[in-house]
Design a protein around this motif. Structure first.
Motif, PDB file in Angstrom:
ATOM      1  N   LEU A  41       0.836  -1.204   0.000  1.00 45.99           N
ATOM      2  CA  LEU A  41       0.000   0.000   0.000  1.00 45.99           C
ATOM      3  C   LEU A  41       0.868   1.250   0.000  1.00 45.99           C
ATOM      4  CD1 LEU A  41      -2.853   1.096   0.058  1.00 45.99           C
ATOM      5  CD2 LEU A  41      -2.856   0.874   2.552  1.00 45.99           C
ATOM      6  N   VAL A  44       1.984   1.905  -3.531  1.00 45.15           N
ATOM      7  CA  VAL A  44       0.905   2.387  -4.406  1.00 45.15           C
ATOM      8  C   VAL A  44       0.636   3.861  -4.179  1.00 45.15           C
ATOM      9  CG1 VAL A  44      -1.565   2.214  -4.906  1.00 45.15           C
ATOM     10  CG2 VAL A  44      -0.185   0.138  -4.706  1.00 45.15           C
ATOM     11  N   VAL A  45       0.585   4.294  -2.912  1.00 46.08           N
ATOM     12  CA  VAL A  45       0.210   5.677  -2.628  1.00 46.08           C
ATOM     13  C   VAL A  45       1.413   6.610  -2.486  1.00 46.08           C
ATOM     14  CG1 VAL A  45      -1.894   4.900  -1.498  1.00 46.08           C
ATOM     15  CG2 VAL A  45       0.127   5.355  -0.107  1.00 46.08           C
ATOM     16  N   GLN A 270     -14.867   1.755  -5.112  1.00 47.52           N
ATOM     17  CA  GLN A 270     -13.615   1.977  -4.384  1.00 47.52           C
ATOM     18  C   GLN A 270     -13.507   1.056  -3.170  1.00 47.52           C
ATOM     19  OE1 GLN A 270     -14.216   6.311  -4.020  1.00 47.52           O
ATOM     20  NE2 GLN A 270     -12.185   6.578  -4.937  1.00 47.52           N
ATOM     21  N   GLU A 273     -12.576  -2.374  -4.460  1.00 47.34           N
ATOM     22  CA  GLU A 273     -11.157  -2.428  -4.812  1.00 47.34           C
ATOM     23  C   GLU A 273     -10.277  -2.517  -3.564  1.00 47.34           C
ATOM     24  OE1 GLU A 273      -9.468  -0.141  -8.210  1.00 47.34           O
ATOM     25  OE2 GLU A 273     -11.389   0.925  -8.110  1.00 47.34           O
ATOM     26  N   ALA A 274     -10.672  -1.787  -2.512  1.00 44.93           N
ATOM     27  CA  ALA A 274      -9.896  -1.814  -1.271  1.00 44.93           C
ATOM     28  C   ALA A 274      -9.953  -3.185  -0.611  1.00 44.93           C
ATOM     29  CB  ALA A 274     -10.416  -0.744  -0.312  1.00 44.93           C
ATOM     30  N   PHE A 277      -7.743  -5.439  -2.584  1.00 43.78           N
ATOM     31  CA  PHE A 277      -6.336  -5.136  -2.299  1.00 43.78           C
ATOM     32  C   PHE A 277      -5.909  -5.739  -0.969  1.00 43.78           C
ATOM     33  CE2 PHE A 277      -2.757  -2.742  -0.790  1.00 43.78           C
ATOM     34  CZ  PHE A 277      -2.015  -2.444  -1.923  1.00 43.78           C
ATOM     35  N   ARG A 281      -3.130  -8.459  -1.194  1.00 44.44           N
ATOM     36  CA  ARG A 281      -1.792  -7.929  -0.912  1.00 44.44           C
ATOM     37  C   ARG A 281      -1.438  -7.947   0.575  1.00 44.44           C
ATOM     38  NH1 ARG A 281       0.029  -5.041  -5.293  1.00 44.44           N
ATOM     39  NH2 ARG A 281       2.056  -5.284  -4.262  1.00 44.44           N
ATOM     40  N   VAL A 294      -8.938   2.470   3.585  1.00 42.62           N
ATOM     41  CA  VAL A 294      -8.015   2.092   2.516  1.00 42.62           C
ATOM     42  C   VAL A 294      -8.565   2.545   1.175  1.00 42.62           C
ATOM     43  CG1 VAL A 294      -6.961   0.142   1.305  1.00 42.62           C
ATOM     44  CG2 VAL A 294      -7.022   0.172   3.807  1.00 42.62           C
ATOM     45  N   ALA A 295      -9.878   2.462   0.997  1.00 40.47           N
ATOM     46  CA  ALA A 295     -10.496   2.939  -0.246  1.00 40.47           C
ATOM     47  C   ALA A 295     -10.187   4.413  -0.470  1.00 40.47           C
ATOM     48  CB  ALA A 295     -12.004   2.707  -0.195  1.00 40.47           C
ATOM     49  N   LEU A 298      -6.445   4.798  -1.399  1.00 42.86           N
ATOM     50  CA  LEU A 298      -6.193   4.395  -2.786  1.00 42.86           C
ATOM     51  C   LEU A 298      -6.702   5.444  -3.765  1.00 42.86           C
ATOM     52  CD1 LEU A 298      -7.071   0.576  -2.647  1.00 42.86           C
ATOM     53  CD2 LEU A 298      -4.798   1.586  -2.935  1.00 42.86           C
ATOM     54  N   ALA A 333     -11.040  -3.093 -10.904  1.00 45.34           N
ATOM     55  CA  ALA A 333      -9.588  -3.118 -11.088  1.00 45.34           C
ATOM     56  C   ALA A 333      -9.183  -3.597 -12.479  1.00 45.34           C
ATOM     57  CB  ALA A 333      -8.949  -4.010 -10.027  1.00 45.34           C
TER      58      ALA A 333
END
Length: 417
Positions: A41, A44-45, A270, A273-274, A277, A281, A294-295, A298, A333
């Protein structure tokens, strides 16, 4: 909206002593949940991110902290009257568990559509469960009416200083686990956890910014903050039942107004997707409401100081809901796609189409071959396919190739599990 004078108890209805007392009460009852660094994470961010894993808490969410703190504060006479609560699941389990530990009779009203695992768990902790009300707001009204009629003590999900003080113990843990935390992101419904975390940081003198996150379909705080009073949503629509609360209280709204930096909202896509993830992950199972933070992250970490701590507020998710949400997450995604094409009804058409798909390197999951759908010509066949893909760019390549070969591609809505 945020407070600029950390450590000033005079501006807060919650006292640090109350939070510290709650922590003593919770010793041996609730767990000090782990904080996990998340390299994936963070990458990604583009910032250092930690996950506060309250999904691993006893009863599966942070709600136990506030519920036990409130019940423990009841007098002997109040305990004999019994307690009643209303919840979509997490508060129900927290109250039921606390009541069992303290030897108090407990009744819980839950919406008729509450998730079966949450109902089963609440009953497993010894509570009498009544399924009544189309949504949480109706269940709360029915529970309050039952309490008034029979003398039970109503245990609110967020609107009480004891509840907020219990939830605030999570904030103290974060400060100990990540002393230099700069930003804390908190999933938010009625605001009990958000108000608690913000109070803990404010009263401890931390300068960290606290950010609340709500589902777009159940976001009561933005309008309430704008009008300076609780504003009740006319309707709610979200799979994140743990944060589907129609309005904050005066208590939580005031604390959020004074000590929370901002409120963000996230879409259902979203959230999906979170969850995907976190599942893939981080190897963590988190319910839709628990993944809201987390959404939001992201969706963009611009302007957020690091290190960032994201609270995973709960992990009580129905397996069927998990399957559906993860499927939507795969779609969002670019990992899963459904499409329909029409081809001439002659031998070899299906093979030719599937061969074309195979050459795009997607994985065909299922095929439906239909000759009698409405609107089909007698000389046509409709082929519906579900395929696994490698991302949005890969999907664009697949569609472009099919169009180059002369196929007209349509996309049906994702089927609900």
């Amino acid at each position: 909206m945020s407070d600029s004078n950390p450590g000033n108890e005079g501006s807060s209805p919650i006292r640090l002593a109350a939070i510290e007392q709650a922590r003593k009460l919770l010793d041996g009852v609730s767990a000090c949940t782990p904080i996990e660094s998340s390299a994936s994470l963070s990458a990604v961010v583009g910032a250092t991110v930690f996950l506060k894993c309250e999904n691993l808490q006893r009863t599966g969410s942070f709600k136990l902290r506030g519920a036990f703190t409130r019940l423990a504060a009841l007098s002997e006479a109040e305990r004999k009257r019994g307690v009643i609560a209303a919840s979509a699941g997490n508060h129900a389990q927290g109250v039921a568990f606390a009541a069992r530990e303290l030897g108090i009779e407990c009744m819980v009203f839950m919406p008729v559509g509450a998730a079966l695992p949450k109902i089963t768990a609440t009953r497993g902790y010894g509570a009498e469960v009544r399924l009544a009300g189309e949504d949480l707001a109706q269940s709360i009204d029915l529970a309050k009416a039952e309490a008034a009629t029979h003398g039970y003590i109503f245990i609110p999900p967020f609107d009480h200083p004891d509840i907020i003080a219990g939830q605030a113990t999570l904030g103290l843990e974060v400060l100990e686990q990540v002393p230099d935390v700069a930003t804390i992101i908190v999933p938010t419904g009625g605001g009990g956890l958000l108000a608690g975390v913000a109070s803990a940081l404010h009263l401890s003198g931390s300068g960290a910014r606290v950010i609340g996150v709500q589902a777009e379909g159940a976001a009561a705080f933005p309008a309430s903050l704008a009008q300076g009073m609780p504003v009740r949503l006319a309707k709610m629509a979200t799979l994140a039942d743990g944060i589907a609360v129609p309005e904050p209280s005066e208590l939580t709204l005031g604390i959020v107004r004074d000590h929370v930096a901002e409120i963000r909202t996230v879409s259902e896509e979203q959230i999906g997707e979170a969850m995907l993830f976190l599942n893939e992950r981080a190897k963590l199972v988190v319910e839709p409401s628990g993944a809201a933070g987390v959404a939001a992250l992201l969706g963009g970490a611009e302007g957020l100081e690091e290190p960032i701590v994201v609270v995973l507020s709960g992990g009580n998710v129905d397996t069927l809901v998990l399957n559906r949400v993860l499927q939507h997450g795969l779609v969002a995604a670019g990992r899963f796609m459904q499409m329909i094409v029409r081809v001439p009804d002659r031998p070899g058409s299906l093979v030719t189409f599937l061969t074309a798909l195979a050459e795009t390197e997607c994985n065909v999951v299922s095929v439906e071959h239909e000759r009698t759908s409405s609107g089909l010509a007698a000389s046509e066949v409709q082929i519906g396919v579900k395929v696994e893909t490698k991302g949005q760019d890969h999907q664009v390549e697949i569609i472009s190739e099919l169009k180059r070969l002369g196929y007209e591609v349509a996309f049906p809505a994702l089927e609900q599990a």
